[in-house]
Design a protein around this motif. Structure first.
Motif, PDB file in Angstrom:
ATOM      1  N   GLN A 442    -105.550 -22.314 -26.684  1.00 44.22           N
ATOM      2  CA  GLN A 442    -104.452 -23.164 -26.374  1.00 44.22           C
ATOM      3  C   GLN A 442    -104.051 -23.665 -25.052  1.00 44.22           C
ATOM      4  O   GLN A 442    -103.282 -24.593 -24.855  1.00 44.22           O
ATOM      5  CB  GLN A 442    -103.112 -22.542 -27.225  1.00 44.22           C
ATOM      6  N   GLY A 443    -104.830 -23.025 -24.066  1.00 39.96           N
ATOM      7  CA  GLY A 443    -104.336 -23.417 -22.790  1.00 39.96           C
ATOM      8  C   GLY A 443    -103.206 -22.826 -22.097  1.00 39.96           C
ATOM      9  O   GLY A 443    -102.711 -23.462 -21.259  1.00 39.96           O
ATOM     10  N   LEU A 444    -102.659 -22.014 -22.678  1.00 39.56           N
ATOM     11  CA  LEU A 444    -101.286 -21.442 -22.493  1.00 39.56           C
ATOM     12  C   LEU A 444    -101.598 -20.649 -21.115  1.00 39.56           C
ATOM     13  O   LEU A 444    -102.306 -19.754 -20.872  1.00 39.56           O
ATOM     14  CB  LEU A 444    -100.655 -20.781 -23.303  1.00 39.56           C
ATOM     15  N   GLY A 445    -100.426 -20.424 -20.135  1.00 37.82           N
ATOM     16  CA  GLY A 445    -100.482 -19.499 -19.185  1.00 37.82           C
ATOM     17  C   GLY A 445     -99.670 -17.962 -19.971  1.00 37.82           C
ATOM     18  O   GLY A 445     -99.390 -17.905 -20.970  1.00 37.82           O
ATOM     19  N   GLU A 446    -100.317 -16.806 -19.197  1.00 38.13           N
ATOM     20  CA  GLU A 446     -99.730 -15.768 -19.807  1.00 38.13           C
ATOM     21  C   GLU A 446     -98.208 -15.439 -19.874  1.00 38.13           C
ATOM     22  O   GLU A 446     -97.805 -14.960 -21.139  1.00 38.13           O
ATOM     23  CB  GLU A 446    -100.161 -14.457 -18.838  1.00 38.13           C
ATOM     24  N   ASP A 447     -97.381 -16.040 -19.094  1.00 35.95           N
ATOM     25  CA  ASP A 447     -96.017 -16.094 -19.470  1.00 35.95           C
ATOM     26  C   ASP A 447     -95.534 -16.872 -20.434  1.00 35.95           C
ATOM     27  O   ASP A 447     -94.733 -16.423 -21.398  1.00 35.95           O
ATOM     28  CB  ASP A 447     -95.047 -16.340 -18.128  1.00 35.95           C
ATOM     29  N   GLU A 448     -96.325 -18.117 -20.662  1.00 37.89           N
ATOM     30  CA  GLU A 448     -96.135 -18.797 -21.777  1.00 37.89           C
ATOM     31  C   GLU A 448     -96.413 -18.176 -23.169  1.00 37.89           C
ATOM     32  O   GLU A 448     -95.767 -18.190 -24.458  1.00 37.89           O
ATOM     33  CB  GLU A 448     -97.004 -20.276 -21.866  1.00 37.89           C
ATOM     34  N   ALA A 449     -97.536 -17.507 -23.343  1.00 38.02           N
ATOM     35  CA  ALA A 449     -98.156 -16.742 -24.409  1.00 38.02           C
ATOM     36  C   ALA A 449     -97.304 -15.716 -24.717  1.00 38.02           C
ATOM     37  O   ALA A 449     -97.031 -15.430 -25.893  1.00 38.02           O
ATOM     38  CB  ALA A 449     -99.543 -16.346 -24.049  1.00 38.02           C
ATOM     39  N   ILE A 450     -96.745 -15.000 -23.851  1.00 39.05           N
ATOM     40  CA  ILE A 450     -95.966 -13.783 -23.979  1.00 39.05           C
ATOM     41  C   ILE A 450     -94.493 -14.267 -24.841  1.00 39.05           C
ATOM     42  O   ILE A 450     -94.269 -13.789 -25.707  1.00 39.05           O
ATOM     43  CB  ILE A 450     -95.660 -12.990 -22.912  1.00 39.05           C
ATOM     44  N   SER A 451     -93.889 -15.408 -24.068  1.00 38.47           N
ATOM     45  CA  SER A 451     -92.696 -15.997 -24.776  1.00 38.47           C
ATOM     46  C   SER A 451     -92.949 -16.383 -26.139  1.00 38.47           C
ATOM     47  O   SER A 451     -92.216 -15.936 -27.188  1.00 38.47           O
ATOM     48  CB  SER A 451     -92.237 -17.086 -24.022  1.00 38.47           C
ATOM     49  N   LEU A 452     -94.072 -17.069 -26.593  1.00 38.48           N
ATOM     50  CA  LEU A 452     -94.210 -17.659 -27.930  1.00 38.48           C
ATOM     51  C   LEU A 452     -94.692 -16.420 -28.852  1.00 38.48           C
ATOM     52  O   LEU A 452     -94.161 -16.616 -29.927  1.00 38.48           O
ATOM     53  CB  LEU A 452     -95.543 -18.648 -27.620  1.00 38.48           C
ATOM     54  N   MET A 453     -95.210 -15.517 -28.380  1.00 37.40           N
ATOM     55  CA  MET A 453     -95.415 -14.472 -29.169  1.00 37.40           C
ATOM     56  C   MET A 453     -94.239 -13.651 -29.713  1.00 37.40           C
ATOM     57  O   MET A 453     -94.029 -13.230 -30.694  1.00 37.40           O
ATOM     58  CB  MET A 453     -96.484 -13.356 -28.662  1.00 37.40           C
ATOM     59  N   SER A 454     -93.171 -13.659 -28.872  1.00 41.85           N
ATOM     60  CA  SER A 454     -91.681 -12.933 -29.365  1.00 41.85           C
ATOM     61  C   SER A 454     -90.928 -13.892 -29.957  1.00 41.85           C
ATOM     62  O   SER A 454     -90.549 -13.446 -30.934  1.00 41.85           O
ATOM     63  CB  SER A 454     -91.110 -12.714 -27.919  1.00 41.85           C
ATOM     64  N   ILE A 455     -91.309 -15.330 -30.206  1.00 45.79           N
ATOM     65  CA  ILE A 455     -90.534 -16.234 -30.969  1.00 45.79           C
ATOM     66  C   ILE A 455     -91.183 -16.656 -31.999  1.00 45.79           C
ATOM     67  O   ILE A 455     -90.398 -17.232 -32.992  1.00 45.79           O
ATOM     68  CB  ILE A 455     -89.717 -17.367 -29.983  1.00 45.79           C
TER      69      ILE A 455
END
Length: 485
Positions: A442-455
């Motif tokens: 999905q081309g996400l940065g690590e911080d984006e991925a971590i936030s998305l995983m949580s929500i």
């Protein structure tokens, strides 16, 4: 009748309308009598479109018919003593058949718990009878597990329990490739005993390897209980019901070995030694969701690998979502991939807490599509080193206590894994894999991925009974923008 017996290399041109009609019927009802004694059947060429197969194109891969023809071959592999590996995956086992990318394979699978009630699940069924045959002189399938052939409990030691039909070799598959497995259809295997016409049966064993074992409130605290379930084989009823249960009693196998617990697969249960309780789960309807608990390709790390712990090449993942309409992507580890499938279930809940599901024989139709390593860069399948499950609405990643326990735990890995598993480690692995998936596909940065995983990502316990415990991570496709054509 579409009884075309020849090797996979023969070519007789497009199938006749009569042959295509027969194939369609086979896809619909998965008749067990169709070429039961053949090891594998192929060569008739049919159009995938002509089969009226409902297949949603996978999000990651294009439909793969044979180049330039739009035609694929359909193979049928019955379950018999000559077409199964009992309790292990093997990179060097003789393949039952070799297929090309895009081909369809209908595969019969048997539950290894059928002898819990042989009257309902084996009697009158030549394929099952050949696999489960066991008298004072011989067994239909002698090796059951990847252990020693002179093990006291039985050949193979029960170090692996699942009856795996295959392996199927995929022509041209090499390490680094990805095998896409589309589950086109799943059908219940009816009882062949005329007394139970139109019905199928499965067994649930609350056994010593279950998460619950010893943590009970009634005596005896350490007990193994078998519950037999009935399933409507016609498909008209989408729920199962309990028939009876019984406590396991020491069973003496035909070779004279006593089994005080369920310590070896396929031991015949002498129903004269048990007490049936027919007043069990009255008026409870169990949703039926047929799926394959064990499915995957052969690992490279050992010649024979115990079928119980799941691993990076798939195997005993025990996720009920691996059923009709799903697609699973596996990293190929050995030449030919060596695909096998077994451990069929009529239903299971997340965690498989007591040790088993409703273990019920099924027949599946699969399309096997090979993605070569050279074609992967720049695609979402690049860098895929773990089994990826895709359904119509979701992607699912499977984390294990050890992502590749065979490599991580050393030469005694197949024994050590059982004392080292934890949900914490499996959750950590699922987190790592979902992070990788979101960043690479999905081309996400690590911080984006971590936030998305949580929500937006749901983490659930797949199973806590297979040695290498599992946690799955689920993300909805709908949250991402549509891919361009």
């Amino acid at each position: 009748m579409y009884e075309h017996i020849c090797g996979p290399g023969c070519n007789h041109g497009p199938a006749t309308p009569e042959a295509e009609a027969e194939v369609r019927e086979e896809f619909k009802v998965a008749r067990r009598s169709f070429l039961r004694d053949a090891l594998a059947v192929g060569g008739a060429t049919v159009s995938a479109a002509s089969l009226n197969v409902a297949m949603t194109p996978s999000a990651f891969a294009q439909s793969a018919a044979k180049p330039g023809s739009g035609l694929t071959s359909h193979y049928y592999i019955p379950a018999s003593a000559g077409t199964v590996l009992w309790g292990y995956f093997s990179k060097s086992a003789k393949p039952v058949v070799e297929v090309e990318s895009g081909d369809f394979v209908t595969i019969e699978t048997l539950t290894h718990h059928a002898n819990d009630d042989a009257e309902r699940m084996i009697k009158g069924d030549p394929g099952a009878e050949s696999v489960f045959h066991w008298d004072a002189k011989k067994k239909g399938v002698n090796r059951r597990g990847a252990g020693a052939m002179d093990a006291k409990v039985g050949a193979g030691g029960g170090e692996g329990v699942h009856i795996c039909t295959g392996p199927v070799r995929i022509k041209g598959a090499e390490p680094g490739d990805i095998l896409e497995v589309r589950i086109v259809d799943v059908a219940t295997r009816p009882s062949a005993n005329p007394a139970y016409k139109g019905r199928a049966f499965g067994s649930n064993a609350a056994a010593w390897w279950g998460f619950h074992y010893g943590d009970t409130i009634t005596e005896p605290k350490k007990r193994e209980v078998i519950t037999i379930y009935e399933v409507d084989a016609t498909g008209e009823r989408n729920w199962a019901r309990a028939v009876y249960n019984f406590k396991w009693t020491p069973q003496t196998d035909p070779f004279g070995v006593v089994h005080p617990t369920i310590d070896y697969p396929g031991v015949p249960v002498d129903h004269r030694t048990i007490t049936k309780n027919e007043n069990v789960l009255k008026n409870i309807r169990i949703p039926v969701r047929p799926h394959f608990g064990t499915m995957g390709v052969a690992p490279v790390e050992a010649e024979m690998v115990n079928s119980i712990p799941p691993n990076y090449t798939g195997g005993n993942i025990d996720n009920w979502r691996i059923g009709k309409g799903a697609t699973v992507y596996y990293p190929v580890a050995v030449p030919g991939a060596m695909f096998s499938v077994g451990d069929p279930h009529a239903s299971q809940g997340d965690s498989e807490l007591c040790g088993t599901a409703i273990e019920c024989s099924l027949t599946g139709t699969f399309q096997l599509i090979l993605h070569k390593k050279a074609s992967l860069p720049g695609t979402p399948l690049a860098e895929l080193k773990y089994p990826l499950l895709e359904t119509q609405d979701e992607w699912l990643l499977h984390g294990f206590s050890y992502a590749n326990y065979l490599a991580e735990l050393g030469p005694n890995a197949q024994n050590d894994i059982y004392s080292k598993s934890s949900v914490d480690k499996a959750l950590r692995d699922a987190y790592h894999k979902m992070r990788h998936f979101l960043m690479t596909t999905q081309g996400l940065g690590e911080d984006e991925a971590i936030s998305l995983m949580s929500i937006a990502v749901d983490f659930g316990i797949t199973q806590v009974v297979d040695g290498n415990w599992g946690v799955h991570a689920v993300v909805k496709k709908s949250i991402f923008p549509a891919r361009g054509g």
